[in-house]
Design an enzyme around this catalytic site. Structure first.
Site, PDB file in Angstrom:
ATOM      1  N   LEU A  40      -1.277 -91.100 -15.833  1.00  0.00           N
ATOM      2  CA  LEU A  40      -1.449 -89.910 -16.656  1.00  0.00           C
ATOM      3  C   LEU A  40      -1.996 -88.792 -15.784  1.00  0.00           C
ATOM      4  O   LEU A  40      -2.918 -89.010 -14.988  1.00  0.00           O
ATOM      5  CB  LEU A  40      -2.427 -90.175 -17.809  1.00  0.00           C
ATOM      6  CG  LEU A  40      -1.933 -91.047 -18.968  1.00  0.00           C
ATOM      7  CD1 LEU A  40      -3.068 -91.289 -19.955  1.00  0.00           C
ATOM      8  CD2 LEU A  40      -0.753 -90.401 -19.667  1.00  0.00           C
ATOM      9  N   ASP A  41      -1.452 -87.582 -15.920  1.00  0.00           N
ATOM     10  CA  ASP A  41      -2.000 -86.435 -15.213  1.00  0.00           C
ATOM     11  C   ASP A  41      -3.459 -86.244 -15.615  1.00  0.00           C
ATOM     12  O   ASP A  41      -3.859 -86.603 -16.735  1.00  0.00           O
ATOM     13  CB  ASP A  41      -1.208 -85.170 -15.542  1.00  0.00           C
ATOM     14  CG  ASP A  41       0.209 -85.196 -14.979  1.00  0.00           C
ATOM     15  OD1 ASP A  41       0.443 -85.925 -13.992  1.00  0.00           O
ATOM     16  OD2 ASP A  41       1.074 -84.478 -15.522  1.00  0.00           O
ATOM     17  N   PRO A  42      -4.288 -85.658 -14.733  1.00  0.00           N
ATOM     18  CA  PRO A  42      -5.719 -85.506 -15.056  1.00  0.00           C
ATOM     19  C   PRO A  42      -5.996 -84.829 -16.392  1.00  0.00           C
ATOM     20  O   PRO A  42      -6.926 -85.225 -17.108  1.00  0.00           O
ATOM     21  CB  PRO A  42      -6.243 -84.671 -13.876  1.00  0.00           C
ATOM     22  CG  PRO A  42      -5.345 -85.037 -12.739  1.00  0.00           C
ATOM     23  CD  PRO A  42      -3.987 -85.244 -13.345  1.00  0.00           C
ATOM     24  N   ALA A  43      -5.206 -83.813 -16.759  1.00  0.00           N
ATOM     25  CA  ALA A  43      -5.468 -83.082 -18.003  1.00  0.00           C
ATOM     26  C   ALA A  43      -5.035 -83.844 -19.247  1.00  0.00           C
ATOM     27  O   ALA A  43      -5.425 -83.490 -20.368  1.00  0.00           O
ATOM     28  CB  ALA A  43      -4.769 -81.727 -17.958  1.00  0.00           C
ATOM     29  N   VAL A  44      -4.238 -84.884 -19.076  1.00  0.00           N
ATOM     30  CA  VAL A  44      -3.682 -85.620 -20.218  1.00  0.00           C
ATOM     31  C   VAL A  44      -4.679 -86.676 -20.685  1.00  0.00           C
ATOM     32  O   VAL A  44      -5.330 -87.342 -19.883  1.00  0.00           O
ATOM     33  CB  VAL A  44      -2.346 -86.279 -19.840  1.00  0.00           C
ATOM     34  CG1 VAL A  44      -1.767 -87.062 -21.017  1.00  0.00           C
ATOM     35  CG2 VAL A  44      -1.356 -85.219 -19.370  1.00  0.00           C
TER      36      VAL A  44
END
EC number: 5.4.99.25
Length: 297
Positions: A40-44
């Site tokens: 998962l991307d950091p912001a997700v």
């Protein structure tokens, strides 16, 4: 004490990488053998399955489909296809009704060709695309087939140019790319505003717990012991073969087991419902050991 074996599902908070969550769980569980199922991307935020112990060997056998709930911002194009990147263009979005917006989503339903974002974990000549993008390189990332099994328009806010979607898709699908491509199709550009994963590898939000804090890093009550999800519960989509005690001995030594039903990956259990590994059934009525948890010479 037996080595831990099973799964734990983390509700990943925003701002942390998936690898950081794995590192935390290694400290909490005091074992190095920890891996995650699906970056998962950091912001997700949302569902991040964590495999512990020999369960890491089962990750390739879990169902790969995932479900997301995301907000797309129309009229804004960025360098990363989400609001974390540099804004490169701003345009007006079209005045569409809910029905018209839903129709605009039709080309993105089913199996489509999709180009990954420039800033992504895709390998390019042995290197991650994001590493090359950080050096200012513009990479020609070829389109690849992905399947969007369902794409539901949850809400369309024309005043803000934001639409909320629920996406059930195959592994390898980028919701950032979906946002970018929808914006291009509408002639206004678009990017991902926010994203939450609600299902991954067969695990859902109800399975998820908050990311634990290491006992040495917390000031409150002591950490409750984590209960791992038994590995066979993550593999309900596969057939099961229960072994007798004699067959269990053969299995532990890597010998094939007689097997009459089905083919392909099969969950192997003991008579007391303990998972012993994964076997591959073949057309010769045999079950060949592929993943063996109690291997003996």
């Amino acid at each position: 004490m037996d080595a831990p074996l099973g799964f734990v599902v983390i509700d990943k908070p925003s701002g942390l990488t998936s690898h950081a969550c794995v590192s935390r769980m290694r400290r909490v569980l005091q074992t190095k053998r920890v891996g995650h199922g699906g970056t998962l991307d950091p912001a997700v935020t949302g569902v991040l399955p964590i495999a512990v112990g020999q369960a890491t060997r089962l990750l390739p056998y879990l169902p790969g489909e995932k479900t997301y709930r995301g907000v797309i911002q129309l009229g804004t194009s960025t360098s990363t296809d989400d609001l974390q990147g540099e804004i490169v263009a701003v345009q007006n979005w079209p005045d569409l009704s809910v029905e018209e917006m839903d129709q605009a989503l039709n080309p993105f339903r089913g199996t489509i060709e999709q180009c990954p974002p420039q800033v992504s974990a895709v390998h390019v000549n042995g290197e991650r695309a994001y590493a090359r993008a950080r050096r200012g390189e513009v990479i020609d990332l070829p389109a690849r087939p992905v399947t969007i099994h369902s794409l539901s328009l949850e809400h369309w806010d024309f005043e803000q140019g934001k639409l909320t979607l629920e996406v059930h898709c195959s592994a390898g699908t980028y919701i950032r790319s979906l946002a970018r491509d929808l914006g291009q199709a509408l002639g206004c550009g678009g990017c991902l505003d926010s994203l939450r994963r609600t299902q991954a590898l067969g695990f859902v939000e109800a399975h998820a717990i908050a990311l634990p804090v290491h006992p040495n890093e917390q000031s409150g009550p002591s950490l409750e012991p984590l209960t791992l999800i038994p590995p066979q519960l993550a593999l309900k989509h596969l057939p099961i073969r229960t072994l007798s005690e004699l067959e269990r001995d053969d299995w532990s030594c890597g010998r094939t087991i007689p097997h009459q039903n089905g083919d392909g990956p099969t969950v192997v259990l003991s008579e007391d419902n303990i998972m012993l590994g994964i076997g591959l059934a073949n057309s010769e009525a045999q079950l060949r050991p592929k993943v063996v948890f109690e291997a003996r010479g």
